[in-house]
Design a protein around this motif. Structure first.
Motif, short mmCIF file in Angstrom:
data_model
loop_
_atom_site.label_atom_id
_atom_site.label_comp_id
_atom_site.label_asym_id
_atom_site.label_seq_id
_atom_site.Cartn_x
_atom_site.Cartn_y
_atom_site.Cartn_z
N ASP A 1 37.72 6.33 66.90
CA ASP A 1 38.46 6.77 65.51
C ASP A 1 37.34 7.27 64.71
O ASP A 1 36.27 6.98 64.52
CB ASP A 1 38.89 5.25 64.83
N SER A 2 37.88 8.55 64.10
CA SER A 2 37.04 9.47 63.40
C SER A 2 36.42 8.74 62.07
O SER A 2 35.27 9.27 61.79
CB SER A 2 37.63 10.83 62.79
N ASN A 3 37.19 7.75 61.75
CA ASN A 3 36.52 7.18 60.35
C ASN A 3 35.60 6.29 60.72
O ASN A 3 34.66 6.38 60.07
CB ASN A 3 37.85 6.33 59.73
N ASN A 4 35.85 5.55 61.80
CA ASN A 4 34.58 4.74 62.16
C ASN A 4 33.24 5.59 62.45
O ASN A 4 32.10 5.17 62.07
CB ASN A 4 34.99 3.76 63.27
N ALA B 1 19.34 1.09 52.71
CA ALA B 1 20.12 2.30 52.22
C ALA B 1 21.25 2.76 53.57
O ALA B 1 22.25 2.90 52.97
CB ALA B 1 19.11 3.47 52.39
N GLY B 2 20.79 2.20 54.50
CA GLY B 2 21.74 2.51 55.69
C GLY B 2 22.83 1.59 55.34
O GLY B 2 24.20 1.90 55.79
N ALA B 3 22.64 0.17 55.34
CA ALA B 3 23.55 -0.62 55.40
C ALA B 3 24.72 -0.69 54.39
O ALA B 3 25.70 -0.82 54.32
CB ALA B 3 22.89 -2.31 55.43
N ILE B 4 24.07 -0.24 52.89
CA ILE B 4 24.75 -0.17 51.71
C ILE B 4 25.75 0.99 52.17
O ILE B 4 27.06 1.08 51.76
CB ILE B 4 23.93 0.02 50.70
N THR B 5 25.25 2.24 52.73
CA THR B 5 25.96 3.53 53.05
C THR B 5 26.99 3.15 53.83
O THR B 5 28.28 3.60 53.72
CB THR B 5 25.29 4.47 53.61
N ALA B 6 27.02 2.35 54.97
CA ALA B 6 27.92 1.82 55.93
C ALA B 6 28.91 1.08 55.37
O ALA B 6 30.14 1.39 55.42
CB ALA B 6 27.39 1.14 57.16
N ALA B 7 28.52 0.12 54.29
CA ALA B 7 29.47 -0.52 53.47
C ALA B 7 30.32 0.12 52.72
O ALA B 7 31.72 0.14 52.72
CB ALA B 7 28.79 -1.74 52.64
N VAL B 8 29.79 0.98 52.17
CA VAL B 8 30.68 1.99 51.05
C VAL B 8 31.62 2.83 51.74
O VAL B 8 32.84 2.98 51.44
CB VAL B 8 29.54 2.83 50.01
N LEU B 9 31.02 3.55 52.88
CA LEU B 9 32.05 4.14 53.56
C LEU B 9 33.10 3.52 54.43
O LEU B 9 34.35 3.85 54.46
CB LEU B 9 31.11 5.09 54.70
N ASN B 10 32.86 2.30 54.89
CA ASN B 10 33.76 1.66 55.40
C ASN B 10 34.87 1.08 54.37
O ASN B 10 35.97 1.23 54.75
CB ASN B 10 33.12 0.25 55.98
N ALA B 11 34.40 0.76 53.05
CA ALA B 11 35.28 0.48 52.12
C ALA B 11 36.15 1.73 51.91
O ALA B 11 37.62 1.53 51.69
CB ALA B 11 34.76 0.05 50.79
N ILE B 12 35.71 2.98 51.82
CA ILE B 12 36.27 4.12 51.35
C ILE B 12 37.50 4.46 52.70
O ILE B 12 38.45 4.69 52.29
CB ILE B 12 35.51 5.50 51.31
N PHE B 13 36.78 4.37 53.67
CA PHE B 13 37.77 4.88 55.02
C PHE B 13 38.81 3.65 55.45
O PHE B 13 39.92 3.97 55.84
CB PHE B 13 36.90 5.26 55.94
N ASN B 14 38.39 2.38 55.38
CA ASN B 14 39.01 1.53 56.16
C ASN B 14 39.85 0.31 54.93
O ASN B 14 40.49 -0.50 55.57
CB ASN B 14 38.40 0.75 57.05
N HIS B 15 39.42 0.33 53.70
CA HIS B 15 39.88 -0.55 52.73
C HIS B 15 40.73 0.12 51.66
O HIS B 15 41.85 -0.35 51.46
CB HIS B 15 38.84 -1.49 52.00
N PHE B 16 40.40 1.24 51.09
CA PHE B 16 40.91 1.88 50.23
C PHE B 16 41.59 2.97 50.50
O PHE B 16 42.40 3.64 49.63
CB PHE B 16 39.89 2.09 49.06
N SER B 17 41.82 3.45 51.73
CA SER B 17 42.61 4.48 52.30
C SER B 17 44.18 3.93 52.21
O SER B 17 44.64 2.98 52.46
CB SER B 17 42.25 4.78 53.83
#
Length: 464
Positions: A389-392, A430-446
């Motif tokens: 999945d391109s988002n993940n 920094a990596g963990a928070i980036t992953a959390a923010v991007l996961n929220a953008i791609f998989n929660h708020f999309s």
């Protein structure tokens, strides 16, 4: 009738024994002592290095250094007991070891240099209280830390820790005469080799104690090579008692405490990943909001206590997760025994000296294996995520890029403001928070309807 009742009682006991989860299993005393010692020897380098770094930079005398070392072992032991046993919402009831964090030590030193050591101790106490203030808000954010985030974080943790241990083996100053000393590199790989041989060819408990065997074997080789620090071995004094308030009454300055408070939020992210990771290793069905909060409360209360003994923040460590994974011994009572040993060591000066005598290269060799295991656990977690999945894929790729940048290029953010540099320079956070923010953008708020990030199902394409 008596026979039937006896059988029923016997079956009931068997059912009760069968219901005991591996993490709660109470093992024989000799097993607890052997595997507890393994945890202690693997983690011992961290408190020793932190205290000696603090003492050298801040110019403490030998007596104060000995007191701080004793205090650090004591607080780590008490914290390990609290996390392993748990009490009234404090402690995760998981096989955790607690250690002084590397970043908090550096921040403690910086505060002490800018102000004084009493202010640095006060900053530790204020930060420990700050944990309790921000925890209710942080608990609401845990849904944004699924396996795709935690797995990415564990890979970064493993790489970061391997790098730290690499410096322990070769040194940090390329201009130093002993930098990359072939003897140290040989000792590290000899320790790794012995660990592998024991794990491959021995059976039963000896196979499970491969890490301890490799460590002791590496120390023996170092002794034969004349690389053991025998000057640190002494039978006197017998008792070493940590001093309460070694720097006098703490000075409380909120401004001075800000760097540690920023790290506190980073630490909570790390504690989340560590709790999930070790919960999976021991097969415990976690309630993330409850169990992560217990871990963080344990960190907070132990750091608060440590502040009165002159230590920096004492936090749960990812270092022993590799030990649990490698040995397959999941009982939290093993780390209870390790906590008891740490407390005993804190009062017995000869034992502290004996542990200090183990060469850094030997400890580094052991750590390289264990910390790489943590990274492998992260890869295992990511296997549950559909990375086709391109988002993940973007979540993991960008988070790894952000996290690896400061790990592989130290000082990249050194010209940024202190608070920003402290956050961005911590590659794991920094990596963990980036992953959390991007996961929220791609998989929660999309708005697009998508499968969950932790989808364990295998697509029809991958089955072909």
């Amino acid at each position: 009738m008596t026979t039937i009742n006896t059988k029923e009682i016997s079956h009931a006991r068997e059912r009760r024994r069968g219901a005991v989860a591996p993490v709660d299993e109470k093992l024989p005393l000799k097993t607890l002592l052997a595997f507890g010692l393994q945890h202690v020897l693997v983690m011992a380098a961290s408190p020793i290095a932190s205290v000696f770094l603090m003492s050298r930079v801040l110019g403490f005398d030998a007596d104060l250094t000995a007191s701080l070392l004793s205090a650090t072992f004591l607080i780590c032991g008490l914290g390990t007991l609290l996390q392993s046993i748990g009490y009234s919402g404090f402690g995760s009831r998981l096989p955790f070891i607690m250690l002084p964090g590397g970043a908090p030590i550096i921040l403690f030193i910086q505060i002490a240099q800018q102000y004084d050591v009493a202010t640095a101790s006060g900053a530790v106490i204020l930060t420990a209280l700050f944990y309790f203030v921000v925890l209710p808000v942080f608990k609401r954010m845990l849904k944004f830390f699924p396996s795709v985030v935690v797995g990415t974080m564990l890979i970064l943790v493993g790489i970061n820790l391997v790098k730290i241990l690499g410096f322990l083996i070769v040194g940090r100053n390329p201009d130093a005469p002993d930098f990359a000393d072939p003897t140290n590199i040989f000792l590290a790989f000899a320790t790794i080799g012995l660990t592998v041989l024991i794990a491959r060819f021995l059976r039963g408990v000896f196979k499970q104690l491969a890490i301890l065997g490799g460590l002791l074997g590496g120390t023996l080789i170092a002794f034969l090579a004349g690389a053991v620090h025998t000057d640190r071995l002494s039978l006197t004094p017998v008792i070493g008692v940590p001093e309460v308030l070694p720097f006098g009454m703490p000075t409380f300055d909120l401004i001075a405490a800000i760097p540690l408070m920023i790290f506190c939020m980073i630490s909570m992210v790390e504690a989340t990943g560590q709790t999930v990771a070790i919960g999976e290793v021991v097969g415990k069905d976690l309630k993330k909001e409850r169990d992560v909060a217990r871990t963080i409360r344990g960190d907070a209360i132990i750091s608060l206590l440590g502040g009165f003994f002159g230590t920096s923040l004492i936090i749960t460590s990812g270092e022993n997760i590799g030990v649990v994974q490698a040995t397959g011994i999941k009982s939290r009572w093993v780390t209870v025994s390790a906590g008891c040993m740490l407390i005993i060591i804190s009062f017995l000066a000869p034992l502290t000296g004996a542990i200090q005598s183990i060469p850094d290269a030997v400890i580094g060799g052991t750590g390289l294996v264990l910390f790489a295991v943590v990274g492998v656990m992260g890869i295992e977690m990511l296997r549950r995520t559909n990375l086709r999945d391109s988002n993940n894929m973007y979540v993991v790729a960008v988070a790894l890029a952000v996290g690896l940048f400061p790990i592989l290029v130290p000082g990249v953010y050194s010209n940024f403001p202190n608070g920003v540099a402290a956050f961005l320079g911590n590659g794991v956070a920094a990596g963990a928070i980036t992953a959390a923010v991007l996961n929220a953008i791609f998989n929660h708020f999309s708005k697009e309807v998508r499968a969950p990030a932790d989808d364990k199902a295998v697509t029809a394409e991958s089955q072909c």
